[in-house]
Scaffold this motif. Structure first.
Motif, PDB file in Angstrom:
ATOM      1  N   ASP A  70       0.812  -1.217   0.000  1.00  0.00           N
ATOM      2  CA  ASP A  70       0.000   0.000   0.000  1.00  0.00           C
ATOM      3  C   ASP A  70       0.850   1.274   0.000  1.00  0.00           C
ATOM      4  N   SER A  71       2.170   1.127  -0.154  1.00  0.00           N
ATOM      5  CA  SER A  71       3.055   2.287  -0.161  1.00  0.00           C
ATOM      6  C   SER A  71       3.001   3.007  -1.503  1.00  0.00           C
ATOM      7  N   GLU A  72       3.188   4.317  -1.470  1.00  0.00           N
ATOM      8  CA  GLU A  72       3.232   5.086  -2.716  1.00  0.00           C
ATOM      9  C   GLU A  72       4.460   4.720  -3.548  1.00  0.00           C
ATOM     10  N   TRP A  73       5.436   4.048  -2.897  1.00  0.00           N
ATOM     11  CA  TRP A  73       6.661   3.667  -3.583  1.00  0.00           C
ATOM     12  C   TRP A  73       6.647   2.203  -4.026  1.00  0.00           C
ATOM     13  N   ALA A  74       5.524   1.528  -3.866  1.00  0.00           N
ATOM     14  CA  ALA A  74       5.463   0.093  -4.170  1.00  0.00           C
ATOM     15  C   ALA A  74       5.903  -0.212  -5.606  1.00  0.00           C
ATOM     16  N   HIS A  75       5.575   0.677  -6.526  1.00  0.00           N
ATOM     17  CA  HIS A  75       5.933   0.435  -7.932  1.00  0.00           C
ATOM     18  C   HIS A  75       7.439   0.542  -8.167  1.00  0.00           C
ATOM     19  N   MET A  76       8.172   1.087  -7.162  1.00  0.00           N
ATOM     20  CA  MET A  76       9.626   1.215  -7.278  1.00  0.00           C
ATOM     21  C   MET A  76      10.358   0.159  -6.455  1.00  0.00           C
ATOM     22  N   GLY A  77       9.610  -0.738  -5.817  1.00  0.00           N
ATOM     23  CA  GLY A  77      10.232  -1.758  -4.980  1.00  0.00           C
ATOM     24  C   GLY A  77      10.671  -2.968  -5.787  1.00  0.00           C
ATOM     25  N   LEU A  97      20.702 -11.046 -17.075  1.00  0.00           N
ATOM     26  CA  LEU A  97      20.919 -12.480 -16.870  1.00  0.00           C
ATOM     27  C   LEU A  97      19.879 -13.069 -15.926  1.00  0.00           C
ATOM     28  N   ALA A  98      19.428 -12.267 -14.982  1.00  0.00           N
ATOM     29  CA  ALA A  98      18.408 -12.709 -14.023  1.00  0.00           C
ATOM     30  C   ALA A  98      17.708 -11.473 -13.482  1.00  0.00           C
ATOM     31  N   GLU A  99      16.408 -11.622 -13.197  1.00  0.00           N
ATOM     32  CA  GLU A  99      15.635 -10.466 -12.733  1.00  0.00           C
ATOM     33  C   GLU A  99      14.395 -10.944 -11.991  1.00  0.00           C
ATOM     34  N   ASP A 100      14.047 -10.247 -10.935  1.00  0.00           N
ATOM     35  CA  ASP A 100      12.766 -10.458 -10.260  1.00  0.00           C
ATOM     36  C   ASP A 100      11.929  -9.208 -10.518  1.00  0.00           C
ATOM     37  N   PRO A 101      10.963  -9.283 -11.413  1.00  0.00           N
ATOM     38  CA  PRO A 101      10.207  -8.090 -11.795  1.00  0.00           C
ATOM     39  C   PRO A 101       9.185  -7.639 -10.754  1.00  0.00           C
ATOM     40  N   SER A 102       9.055  -8.398  -9.661  1.00  0.00           N
ATOM     41  CA  SER A 102       8.018  -8.112  -8.673  1.00  0.00           C
ATOM     42  C   SER A 102       8.524  -7.239  -7.531  1.00  0.00           C
ATOM     43  N   ASN A 103       7.599  -6.856  -6.665  1.00  0.00           N
ATOM     44  CA  ASN A 103       7.906  -6.148  -5.424  1.00  0.00           C
ATOM     45  C   ASN A 103       7.774  -7.120  -4.254  1.00  0.00           C
ATOM     46  N   ASN A 104       8.036  -8.402  -4.518  1.00  0.00           N
ATOM     47  CA  ASN A 104       7.904  -9.438  -3.501  1.00  0.00           C
ATOM     48  C   ASN A 104       9.273  -9.937  -3.058  1.00  0.00           C
ATOM     49  N   GLU A 105       9.291 -10.583  -1.898  1.00  0.00           N
ATOM     50  CA  GLU A 105      10.528 -11.184  -1.420  1.00  0.00           C
ATOM     51  C   GLU A 105      10.971 -12.272  -2.389  1.00  0.00           C
ATOM     52  N   GLY A 106      12.262 -12.315  -2.671  1.00  0.00           N
ATOM     53  CA  GLY A 106      12.742 -13.325  -3.600  1.00  0.00           C
ATOM     54  C   GLY A 106      14.251 -13.347  -3.692  1.00  0.00           C
ATOM     55  N   ILE A 107      14.761 -14.371  -4.366  1.00  0.00           N
ATOM     56  CA  ILE A 107      16.199 -14.535  -4.586  1.00  0.00           C
ATOM     57  C   ILE A 107      16.413 -14.900  -6.051  1.00  0.00           C
ATOM     58  N   ILE A 108      17.273 -14.163  -6.720  1.00  0.00           N
ATOM     59  CA  ILE A 108      17.614 -14.485  -8.103  1.00  0.00           C
ATOM     60  C   ILE A 108      19.072 -14.908  -8.161  1.00  0.00           C
ATOM     61  N   GLU A 109      19.444 -15.623  -9.206  1.00  0.00           N
ATOM     62  CA  GLU A 109      20.829 -16.068  -9.326  1.00  0.00           C
ATOM     63  C   GLU A 109      21.271 -16.110 -10.776  1.00  0.00           C
TER      64      GLU A 109
END
Length: 372
Positions: free
Chosen positions: A277-284, A297-309
């Motif tokens: 609900d943050s105004e900055w959520a789209h930047m997270g 090479l790797a990317e997490d496009p979401s604003n959710n917790e995650g690990i990329i490699e």
């Protein structure tokens, strides 16, 4: 005038070789440390293996300010880092580097300087000791940013990036080079950087510490929280960086891709998550790893917790590699006349004169600005 003529008459018959040596000695005194090799090479240590694995963690960090006590907040955030580190070490390929965001232990804080100093850590300290045990168990480097304090810099709030080695010890801590300017109409970032205490920093740590490179068995690395500052990353590349780790909040994906491409190095960016609900959520979130061509090479496009490699071929990059060929000579006439808006050392003031908050920092910056 007579003295000048006498000096010139004395030098006139001197062999050209002596004059050349004198000039070289003068130049050497100006910069006694070799920061960039003249033939485009750079210092390294032998690689332990050809390919290394980078893992980037993105997560939502709670601000220490939001807990009943600082110790409770640090314990909570450290436990979160511990859990995520163990996940990174147990799933997928074994990591050689694990990168966290700008402040996974402290979160962000506001208020006056004395209050904000309570929400910082010491590096090394209890938290890096705990993370060091994890690094040793996992046999990996752990990298993270933090607000920090240092007895050598009383009253200053530092923005540091720590690198914990495979042996569990702090291998390096990277100061932030400089802050973004004109941050907001009514405030500026009041943290201490190399730029705003430059002379004292160099006197204490030397010129090599301006753009330090950690030469590891997995490649030459550096860590920075700076963003949209092309010349800062050019300097790191000149110093021989092969992997640029970054921890900038509210970052630009284009900046990461372009910077890697312009400087011919791998790069990884870890961003924090914001509440939905943050105004900055789209930047997270949206953390990524890119190659020296700027390709993702790797990317997490979401604003959710995650690990990329991503597994990178550091040996292939290093083979025959030179630092980038920048157009220094042709641009020098322009750069030599450029006057930055803000002078160095503008925060090297007595403790009692340090700005208390962003608003006071804005007043200070407006006062010292050369661009009126």
């Amino acid at each position: 005038m007579a003295l000048r003529n006498m000096q010139l008459n004395f030098l006139a018959p001197a062999p050209l070789k002596i004059l050349t040596v004198a000039l070289l000695l003068t130049t050497a005194c100006a910069h006694s440390t070799t920061l960039v090799e003249k033939d485009g090479s750079y210092a390294t240590v032998p690689l332990e293996k050809d390919k290394v694995v980078i893992k980037v963690v993105q997560n939502l960090t709670r601000n220490l300010q939001d807990f009943p006590t600082v110790s409770e907040g640090l314990a909570h955030n450290l436990e979160q880092m511990t859990t995520l580190t163990k996940q990174a070490c147990s799933a997928g390929k074994k990591p050689d580097f694990i990168l966290f965001n700008e402040f996974p232990l402290t979160g962000y804080s506001d208020g006056k300087r004395e209050e904000k100093l309570k929400f910082t850590i010491e590096i090394p300290g209890a938290e890096t000791d705990a993370l060091g045990k994890l690094a040793k168990e996992c046999d990996t480097y752990i990298i993270f940013g933090s607000y920090a304090r240092d007895d050598a810099w009383p009253g200053h709030i530092l923005s540091l990036n720590a690198v914990i080695g495979r042996d569990g010890k702090v291998a390096e801590k990277f100061w932030k080079t400089r802050n973004v300017k004109n941050y907001q109409p009514d405030m500026e970032i009041p943290t201490t950087t190399i730029e705003n205490v430059y002379d004292r920093y160099v006197a204490m740590y030397g010129e090599e510490a301006l753009f330090p490179v950690l030469r590891t068995e997995y490649g030459n690395i550096a860590v920075s929280t700076v963003q949209r500052d092309t010349m800062v990353f050019n300097a790191f590349a000149m110093r021989g960086v092969e992997i640029m780790f970054r921890t900038s909040t509210l970052f630009s994906k284009l900046d990461v891709m372009a910077t890697a491409s312009f400087n011919n190095f791998y790069s990884a960016m870890s961003n924090i998550n914001f509440p939905a609900d943050s105004e900055w959520a789209h930047m997270g979130g949206q953390s990524l790893i890119v190659n020296p061509q700027g390709q993702v090479l790797a990317e997490d496009p979401s604003n959710n917790e995650g690990i990329i490699e991503a597994e990178i071929d550091i040996a292939a990059l290093r083979k025959g590699r030179k630092i980038p060929d920048y157009p220094m000579d042709v641009t020098r006439p322009v750069f030599s006349q450029y006057v930055p808006a803000f002078p160095l050392n503008h925060l090297d003031v007595p403790v009692e004169e340090l700005p208390d908050n962003g608003a006071e920092m804005k007043v200070l910056m407006d006062k010292v600005s050369r661009w009126k």
